[in-house]
Design an enzyme around this catalytic site. Structure first.
Site, PDB file in Angstrom:
ATOM      1  N   LYS A 213       0.852  -1.205   0.000  1.00 42.94           N
ATOM      2  CA  LYS A 213       0.000   0.000   0.000  1.00 42.94           C
ATOM      3  C   LYS A 213       0.880   1.245   0.000  1.00 42.94           C
ATOM      4  O   LYS A 213       1.737   1.413   0.878  1.00 42.94           O
ATOM      5  CB  LYS A 213      -0.902   0.007   1.227  1.00 42.94           C
ATOM      6  CG  LYS A 213      -1.999  -1.037   1.171  1.00 42.94           C
ATOM      7  CD  LYS A 213      -2.753  -1.118   2.472  1.00 42.94           C
ATOM      8  CE  LYS A 213      -3.617   0.078   2.730  1.00 42.94           C
ATOM      9  NZ  LYS A 213      -4.310  -0.030   4.034  1.00 42.94           N
TER      10      LYS A 213
HETATM   11  C1  E4P Z   1      -7.520   0.860   4.375  1.00 42.62           C
HETATM   12  O1  E4P Z   1      -6.792   0.881   3.414  1.00 42.62           O
HETATM   13  C2  E4P Z   1      -7.615   2.031   5.261  1.00 42.62           C
HETATM   14  O2  E4P Z   1      -6.382   2.176   5.861  1.00 42.62           O
HETATM   15  C3  E4P Z   1      -8.686   1.900   6.286  1.00 42.62           C
HETATM   16  O3  E4P Z   1      -9.801   1.225   5.759  1.00 42.62           O
HETATM   17  C4  E4P Z   1      -9.102   3.192   6.908  1.00 42.62           C
HETATM   18  O4  E4P Z   1     -10.233   2.945   7.705  1.00 42.62           O
HETATM   19  P1  E4P Z   1     -10.721   3.971   8.823  1.00 42.62           P
HETATM   20  O5  E4P Z   1     -11.153   5.231   8.144  1.00 42.62           O
HETATM   21  O6  E4P Z   1     -11.858   3.268   9.482  1.00 42.62           O
HETATM   22  O7  E4P Z   1      -9.559   4.207   9.742  1.00 42.62           O
END
Ligand code: E4P
Length: 227
Positions: A86
């Site tokens: 990522k």
């Molecule tokens: C995934 O890639 C993200 O990091 C994550 O879903 C963010 O989620 P949140 O907004 O609930 O922290």
């Protein structure tokens, strides 16, 4: 639509894998920090449990392209070549994605709040792009609309990049994207449990069981009922 767990708690991951049809796991640095443990120890344990074929996304920390590329190498070395790295969708991130694409390392463009971030990630060679649905909503915009717009752009331009929708607060948000043909969604355990957390469902099952027990005795099931 692929369904992934957005969490790093192995007990929760095991519980959800046992119950539901899960395609993989995503983490981010905040999720990992909640474990209070060494991130690579946690990530290796998750990889060992879900298997090397499962989708697994882990995020870089470095803020410049060279550092992101080094982070990506460390992630792939520890977690396997099939791991999606990522990378935040910022200018240095696109630079890193382009370079990693040439090396054959899989990437997921993350921290997406606008459609044009996803467009640039796709052109930079990302396999997935992760719009943050609920965080966009919290800013007063429409996260679902952004995700649909990204999907439309990818389809219109014949881009192979998929959406990995992230940051969900409820089932309705996931449903909207499921209906639109989004490639994958990653959800926190509580949101996933919420898909089927409904007193009408459990109430209906209780009535079925009670009616069966009236004739077959308390605790009777199809396997124990008189044949
Ligand atoms: C995934 O890639 C993200 O990091 C994550 O879903 C963010 O989620 P949140 O907004 O609930 O922290």
């Amino acid at each position: 639509m692929k369904l992934l767990i957005d969490d790093a708690n192995l007990d929760e991951i095991r519980r959800l894998y046992d119950l539901y049809p899960i395609d993989g796991v995503t983490t981010n640095p905040s999720i990992l920090s909640k474990t209070g443990r060494n991130p690579f120890e946690v990530l290796r344990e998750i990889r060992a449990f879900i298997g090397k074929e499962a989708d697994f996304h882990a995020q870089v920390i470095a803020k410049d392209a060279a550092g992101m590329i080094e982070d990506a190498h460390a992630i792939v070395k520890e977690l396997g070549e099939g791991t999606y790295v990522k990378i935040p969708c910022v200018p240095e991130g696109f630079k890193a994605m382009k370079s990693l694409k040439k090396e054959g390392i899989l990437t997921t463009g993350t921290t997406i709040y606008t459609s044009m971030q996803a467009y640039l990630a796709a052109k930079s060679g990302a396999s997935y792009t992760a719009p943050y649905i609920n965080r966009i909503d919290n800013m007063g915009y429409d996260g679902i609309r952004v995700a649909k717009e990204i999907q439309d752009i990818f389809e219109m331009h014949g881009m192979e990049t998929q959406i990995l929708a992230a940051s969900f607060k409820n089932s309705q948000q996931v449903l909207e994207l499921c209906k639109y043909g989004i490639g994958a969604s990653t959800v926190a355990p509580a949101v996933l449990d919420g898909f089927v957390n409904n007193i009408a469902i459990t109430g209906a099952i209780d009535v079925f069981v009670n009616d069966f027990e009236k004739i077959n005795g308390e605790g009777a099931t199809m396997s124990t009922a008189k044949k």
